[in-house]
Design an enzyme around this catalytic site. Sequence first.
Site, PDB file in Angstrom:
ATOM      1  N   TYR A   1       1.016  -1.250  -0.101  1.00  0.00           N
ATOM      2  CA  TYR A   1       0.068  -0.002   0.098  1.00  0.00           C
ATOM      3  C   TYR A   1       0.779   1.307  -0.030  1.00  0.00           C
ATOM      4  O   TYR A   1       1.920   1.451   0.733  1.00  0.00           O
ATOM      5  CB  TYR A   1      -0.896  -0.007   1.133  1.00  0.00           C
ATOM      6  CG  TYR A   1      -1.500   1.206   1.438  1.00  0.00           C
ATOM      7  CD1 TYR A   1      -3.012   1.414   0.890  1.00  0.00           C
ATOM      8  CD2 TYR A   1      -1.167   2.513   2.043  1.00  0.00           C
ATOM      9  CE1 TYR A   1      -3.671   2.487   1.044  1.00  0.00           C
ATOM     10  CE2 TYR A   1      -1.762   3.531   2.000  1.00  0.00           C
ATOM     11  CZ  TYR A   1      -3.159   3.785   1.814  1.00  0.00           C
ATOM     12  OH  TYR A   1      -3.790   4.930   1.866  1.00  0.00           O
TER      13      TYR A   1
ATOM     14  N   GLU B   1      -3.977   7.268  -3.624  1.00  0.00           N
ATOM     15  CA  GLU B   1      -3.577   6.001  -3.283  1.00  0.00           C
ATOM     16  C   GLU B   1      -3.418   5.104  -4.368  1.00  0.00           C
ATOM     17  O   GLU B   1      -4.081   5.052  -5.239  1.00  0.00           O
ATOM     18  CB  GLU B   1      -5.048   5.305  -2.372  1.00  0.00           C
ATOM     19  CG  GLU B   1      -4.899   5.691  -1.062  1.00  0.00           C
ATOM     20  CD  GLU B   1      -5.955   5.050  -0.317  1.00  0.00           C
ATOM     21  OE1 GLU B   1      -6.244   4.617   0.878  1.00  0.00           O
ATOM     22  OE2 GLU B   1      -6.943   4.495  -1.105  1.00  0.00           O
TER      23      GLU B   1
END
Lengths: 375, 290
Positions: free
Chosen positions: A100, A187
């Site tokens: 991530y 993101e």
Amino acid sequence: MKFLEYQVKERFKTAGIPVPEGRLARTPDEATRAAGALGPIAIKAQVPVGGRGKAGGIKLARTPAEARVMAQDVLGMTIKGYEVQEVWCETLVEIARELYLGLTLDRDQRLLVLILSAQGGMEIEDVAAQHPEAIARLHPDPWRGPQPYEIRELIFGAGLGPLQAALVPLVMKLYSLARTLDGITVEINPLAVTQDGGLVAADGKLEVDDNAIFRHKDLVGAEEAGEDPLEAEAKRRHLTYVRLDGTIGVIGNGAGLVMNTLDLVQQQGGRAANFLDIGGGAKADVVHNALELLAMDPRVRGILINIFGGITRGDEVAKGIIEARRDLGLKLPLVVRMTGTREAEGRKLLEAAGVAPEVTATAAARKIVELASRG
Amino acid sequence: MSILLSRQSRVLVQGLTGREGTFHTEAMRAFGTTVVGGVSPGKGGTTHLELPVFDTVAAAVQATGADVTGIFVPAPFAADAIMEAAAASIPLIVCITEGIPLHDMVRARAFVAQQGSRLIGPNCPGLVTAGEAKVGIIPNHINRPGPVGIVSRSGTLTYEVIQGLSQAGVGQSTSVGIGGDPILGLSFKEVLTLFRDDPATKAVVLIGEIGGSDEEVAADEVIARDFGKPVIGFISGRTAPPGKRMGHAGAIISGNRGTAQSKVEALTRAGAKVCDTIEDVVAAAQATIT
């Protein structure tokens, strides 16, 4: 402003962040052709909400024939109220590991924060709760930006040292994309480590600061496409409106005051149908406009107007209410709580028109809940 | 005494000649505030509302000795206006402007901190020391001098509290609207610390809302540590659904962080009395003071 996955990936690609090759399809024919050109593909519903996979909005197709069938399934589906009008067809990525990487605002530190985690793919909040050691953060100096040594600290902090050579430039690119586009959330999740050790943005999110849209006039976002019809109508009317799930329409001036009005409605046993802030200094036409919007909502059984006159004048608000009631032939119960600037003038106008204003917000909330439940 | 602003304060208005700047400068002067001049680039040397207008903040400070500035310039230019004031070493900068890009604010705030100035806002109603001076847009007629300090993230809800207290005969020392944006200057923590050290403030009303964790930080780090004065708390947005943005860029809840429940609990744990309605806040303040 939010974006669909394919729009985000186009931005990533331009910024030099690697993404799987893909094509947009609006028909099963187009999806079939995409599979012909790309080989085995993932067919992904393009909707501005999460949870697509669980809803059946992501399918894998090995052949063009499969792609046709899958695309037929996905196109036209409804996911959380959004009809799927487009699918993104992209090359399957052989994923060895999911990471991530994200950037968002840290309100408490009053800074942007870069977040890197060795465990991506699932909800980053869950990882943060269960494996805090797997998450590393960096608050870059807003003037200097993140320096390579700081990014290396971030990478080693997340336990991803062996990937530093590829990660340092990727973090740099993500940060500069956010700076360039006024991104307040960017993101890459999952950030896929492929079988051959490369990094690919398998999915992504981007939210651009609405306050900064004036300097990004070329940006086309997702919102107009699948938005709630009442919220879309509110936007056309330049009203700050959020649709909620109750039956009491609420109008007020100031976000804090309106939020408090929603709370009061609930304390009195009702549920608000919406949040609607007409802001400071609203004139009669804005009030008229707001009432007209609430009258379009079939769920609304009664309307509560809560105004504190600072810059906003009571007589202006009263005029708007009276005109809107007359013009719209509004039959719904209506309760007005008004105080502050030109309160007396506003009350006199309302009383003459047969609307008795309440003095306290609590009393007004109690009254509208009662009237609405009677209707 | 009071905090941040007094009748001795010498106030500059950036964006004086604009519609908002003009309107609110007149109200500020009617309140008794000493406004010493304005800044509107390109209009230096002229006068507006019989006040001298300067091209730059530095020139204005040099000529007038201003130690507070109120910023009413449009959002695309507001972060720059904040930095110009900080560069001119103005100790207190009050930015009323709403809608400033967040990336601009992150940078401007860091610059202000580095210069050692204090920033209130942006997207705030400003502050009032009742009976003395006001910078911002809080209505004049609702304030009444007295012992209660107010600090709030909301605009109109602040007016509600001030008016409610005044009508109940409870006056205020200073009322500070810290603003509803995600990136702010002064936090609850800093304003509460000032109230703690102010002899004129006998009790404090804190009006918070969902989003961020400034309320929790203030509860844990200031109120819970020998604050020595009663604190009455109120949190709006208790029924707002998670993930929905309620007008204020700030009022958004994500996960468990920043929920009304977490704020109410933190304040209660720290010894504050948390009320369900504004009417209750007023009653609690009245009971505390009398």
